[in-house]
Design an enzyme around this catalytic site. Structure first.
Site, PDB file in Angstrom:
ATOM      1  CB  CYS A 292     -41.417 -28.679 -10.916  1.00 45.55           C
ATOM      2  SG  CYS A 292     -40.308 -27.486 -10.180  1.00 45.55           S
TER       3      CYS A 292
ATOM      4  NE  ARG B  38     -47.291 -29.549 -12.795  1.00 39.31           N
ATOM      5  CZ  ARG B  38     -48.420 -29.800 -12.167  1.00 39.31           C
ATOM      6  NH1 ARG B  38     -49.500 -30.109 -12.843  1.00 39.31           N
ATOM      7  NH2 ARG B  38     -48.484 -29.740 -10.858  1.00 39.31           N
TER       8      ARG B  38
ATOM      9  CD1 TRP C   8     -42.185 -20.983 -11.887  1.00 41.93           C
ATOM     10  CD2 TRP C   8     -41.867 -21.354  -9.698  1.00 41.93           C
ATOM     11  NE1 TRP C   8     -42.516 -19.837 -11.208  1.00 41.93           N
ATOM     12  CE2 TRP C   8     -42.330 -20.025  -9.866  1.00 41.93           C
ATOM     13  CE3 TRP C   8     -41.600 -21.803  -8.410  1.00 41.93           C
ATOM     14  CZ2 TRP C   8     -42.533 -19.165  -8.802  1.00 41.93           C
ATOM     15  CZ3 TRP C   8     -41.794 -20.938  -7.345  1.00 41.93           C
ATOM     16  CH2 TRP C   8     -42.260 -19.623  -7.546  1.00 41.93           C
TER      17      TRP C   8
ATOM     18  CG  ASN D 185     -43.420 -30.119  -7.945  1.00 39.19           C
ATOM     19  OD1 ASN D 185     -43.094 -28.970  -7.643  1.00 39.19           O
ATOM     20  ND2 ASN D 185     -44.670 -30.451  -8.190  1.00 39.19           N
ATOM     21  N   GLY D 186     -41.324 -29.337  -5.409  1.00 41.59           N
ATOM     22  CA  GLY D 186     -41.605 -29.007  -4.018  1.00 41.59           C
ATOM     23  C   GLY D 186     -40.384 -28.402  -3.357  1.00 41.59           C
TER      24      GLY D 186
ATOM     25  CD  GLU E 120     -59.427 -13.027 -13.432  1.00 41.41           C
ATOM     26  OE1 GLU E 120     -58.877 -12.929 -12.330  1.00 41.41           O
ATOM     27  OE2 GLU E 120     -59.063 -13.852 -14.284  1.00 41.41           O
TER      28      GLU E 120
ATOM     29  CE  LYS F  86     -56.813 -14.513 -16.521  1.00 38.66           C
ATOM     30  NZ  LYS F  86     -56.530 -14.587 -15.128  1.00 38.66           N
TER      31      LYS F  86
ATOM     32  CD  GLU G 126     -52.180 -14.055 -15.057  1.00 42.33           C
ATOM     33  OE1 GLU G 126     -51.456 -14.953 -14.631  1.00 42.33           O
ATOM     34  OE2 GLU G 126     -53.414 -14.090 -14.987  1.00 42.33           O
TER      35      GLU G 126
ATOM     36  CG  HIS H 248     -62.551   7.194  -0.443  1.00 48.79           C
ATOM     37  ND1 HIS H 248     -63.031   8.175   0.406  1.00 48.79           N
ATOM     38  CD2 HIS H 248     -63.647   6.530  -0.899  1.00 48.79           C
ATOM     39  CE1 HIS H 248     -64.353   8.090   0.479  1.00 48.79           C
ATOM     40  NE2 HIS H 248     -64.746   7.100  -0.310  1.00 48.79           N
TER      41      HIS H 248
ATOM     42  CE  LYS I 123     -53.535 -23.449 -15.690  1.00 46.01           C
ATOM     43  NZ  LYS I 123     -54.282 -22.188 -15.858  1.00 46.01           N
TER      44      LYS I 123
END
Ligand code: F6R
Length: 625
Positions: A2, A27, A75, A101-102, A494, A498, A501, A517, A620
């Site tokens: 947010c 955000r 968000w 926010n939160g 990584e 990437k 996402e 395995h 973000k």
């Protein structure tokens, strides 16, 4: 998570807040909204979807011009991403607008309490209770200056959870009041060209760096009142005066612009040589020694460390995995790496001689923050590796090593990651130096290798055209696997993250030795497999083993994409696509081998027509647990 923006000052607050929202959209981008205080009443506009949707609404039905406004990009947590759930939320009596926010954890009981007084809720959010409670608390608060701040304190004392709240009240048209508990909030104060004071609130400084670099950092459980004539005053939730920490933002506005690139991510990938150089700057001494003056732990404290935990989330966690190899090798101190969301719930064994290294680009990731608080409660020393100045994680840590990546706007971390890895090397070498684990000339030789990294990254970037071409041919893949050994393993993780996402393609990273395995069953005719090959000079023939792994997957039909250092001829017969990187010492290689994987993911996503900077469902800075 947010984006929050507030403005009080002589400019048209609508424009300032919208500009701030554009800079903060990374955000959260489920919905956006704005409220202005004009002619004694509140006017709001809100719209589900990206900010562009709100801008369209505002173009068709403009809000009145005003000198006080608040804005929000969301968000979603409580309630889906709809127009009704978008912020700001206005109290039933129309007096207060709130952005948040939160998560307000006790919102259900507070909502029931409001409903019992006859208030009808218009949204499914936890935020709306704050608007109604604030309107009621305002009516109860003593008349006169500071009434809205007093009401905010009264409400905050009743809220559980983590939150940043910003409110405006029709009776105080030149005032904004905000509160924070475990969620980010910064204040900006500036002057217009004619010297008139103006004030900003933002979830981070990107909200206002186009206007001022003077910022105030707020502490935990504080309420700030910003008033056009009275200026800024801060108290705790009980009303005791508090002193905010003033600092100057060293990022400039241009750094948060795309600068001609199609995506922020492309720009940030291109900035990596500079970001790595800036992170090393001033920390490598003239005689090959490490100079980390800002690490506020005494040499004795560093010598007493007998165990290290590295704790982080997502990409930052992968940086931590790389750190383990380097720090253990250089210092012989045992290092454990853990995702922050698991760390504190399993009761890790921590004490005064444990060093907990928390890694966070944003400095606000809630899982990491909670892990750090847990570590400090257990008396461990906490060292933060962080990019965002003035953020919560470095403030609450015993020591901090800033990465100097500059603002990272694309949701997927790139330069943030590379500089975190470099900062981890600095921590490892510094510990080795202080504890006498390496001879001076050994440290000096690694320092020389570190100095070469910016050029090595630049060289990789200069040769990315074949990777872009390859990306176009992989855009329809259903799954792509990534393999690596030693430090190549976290690089594989990584690369897979990437791709997932950004391109929404199934991807997994494996330790190459684990393949046999189980995961090798996934390989079918034409399955793309990216293999990160260690240097032929790596220890204990890891290189040879990885070359064998390439042959194994190829024998089962895989399309092999091989990342190998210049001069490594062993891989040539087995590589369907070969991506060359410069020769780099084994432990430092992730700084170069990660780069083609970033480019690959970015280009595949772009070819698939996706929003590279703002992938679906993500935000973000993840400020909820
Ligand atoms: C992935 C990504 C995330 C972050 C993670 C931690 O590209 O960016 O996985 O790395 O959310 O964020 P910070 O470093 O801000 O704590």
């Amino acid at each position: 998570m947010c984006g929050i923006v507030g403005y009080v000052g002589p400019q048209d607050a609508r424009d300032v807040v919208l500009e701030g929202l554009r800079r903060l959209e990374y955000r959260g981008y489920d919905s956006a909204g704005i409220a202005v205080l004009a002619d004694g009443s509140l006017a709001t506009a809100k719209k589900a979807g990206k900010l562009a949707n709100l801008e369209k609404v505002l173009a068709e039905t403009p809000l009145p011009s005003a000198t006080t406004a608040i804005g929000h990009t969301r968000w979603a947590t409580h309630g889906g991403p709809t127009d009704r759930n978008a912020h700001p939320h206005v109290s039933a009596d129309g007096s207060v607008a709130v952005i948040h926010n939160g998560i307000i954890e006790n919102f259900a009981s507070l909502r029931a309490e409001c409903e019992a007084t006859g208030i009808e809720f218009l949204s499914e959010t936890d935020t709306e209770v704050a608007a109604h409670l604030l309107a009621a608390a305002y009516r109860e608060a003593p008349e006169g200056e500071g009434r809205l701040a007093e009401a905010m304190r009264a409400v905050c004392r009743r809220l559980e959870g983590a939150f940043t709240l910003v409110a405006t009240h029709v009776a105080e048209p030149d005032t904004l009041v905000a509160a924070r508990r475990s969620s980010p909030l910064v204040v900006g104060s500036g002057r217009t060209a004619d010297g008139t004071a103006e004030y900003f609130l933002g979830s981070d400084v990107a909200a206002f760096i186009g206007h001022t670099r003077n910022a105030l950092e707020l502490g935990q459980d504080q309420v700030v009142e910003i008033d056009r004539t009275r200026g800024v005053s801060v108290t705790d939730f009980g009303g005791a005066a508090a002193e905010p920490v003033a600092y100057t933002v060293d990022w400039d506005a241009a750094a948060a612009e795309k600068g001609g690139y199609g995506w922020f991510m492309l720009k940030e990938i291109a900035e990596q040589p500079q970001a790595v150089a800036d992170t090393l700057l001033g920390r490598l001494g003239a005689h090959g020694e490490l100079v980390l003056d800002e690490v506020r732990l005494s040499d004795q404290e560093l010598r007493d460390i007998d165990k290290i935990f590295v704790v982080a989330c997502g990409t930052a966690y992968h940086a931590g995995l790389i750190a383990k190899y380097a720090i253990e090798h250089w210092t012989r101190i045992p290092v454990e790496v853990e995702v922050a969301s698991e760390f504190r719930y399993r009761d890790p064994v921590l004490d005064r001689s444990t060093l907990v290294v928390v890694i966070s680009q944003s400095g606000e990731t809630m899982d990491t923050l909670m892990a750090l608080r847990h570590a400090r409660d257990q008396k461990a020393r906490v060292l933060a590796i962080c990019n965002a100045n003035g953020s919560t994680i470095p403030r609450e840590s015993d020591a901090v090593l800033y990465t100097h990546a500059g603002p990272e706007i694309a949701v997927a971390s790139t330069k943030g990651f590379l500089t975190q890895v470099v900062a981890c090397y600095l921590v490892g070498l510094f510990l080795a130096q202080v504890r006498g684990m390496k001879f001076e000339d050994e440290v000096a030789s690694i320092v020389e290798d570190l100095r070469k990294l910016p050029d090595a990254v630049a060289q990789v970037l200069a040769e990315m055209e074949p990777v872009r071409e390859l990306a176009r041919s992989l855009a329809d893949a259903d799954t792509i696997l990534f393999l690596g050994r030693h430090v190549g393993f976290p690089v594989a993780l990584e690369g897979a993250l990437k791709l997932k996402e950004l391109a929404y393609i199934h991807a997994e990273g494996f330790a190459a030795g684990e393949l046999k395995h189980g995961p090798i069953a996934l390989i079918d005719q034409g399955t793309p497999v990216v293999v990160v090959v260690p240097s032929p000079r790596s220890r204990e023939s890891v290189h040879g083993k990885v070359v064998s792994n390439i042959q194994e997957v190829r024998a089962r039909g895989a399309l092999t994409i091989v990342i190998a250092e210049e001069g490594d001829e062993d891989v040539v017969p087995y590589a369907d696509h070969l991506i060359r990187v410069p020769r780099t010492p084994t432990l430092l290689a992730p700084v170069v081998t990660t780069v083609p994987l970033q480019v690959l993911a970015c280009e595949i996503a772009d070819t698939r027509g996706l929003d590279v900077d703002q992938p679906r469902n993500l935000a973000k800075s993840v400020t909820v647990e």
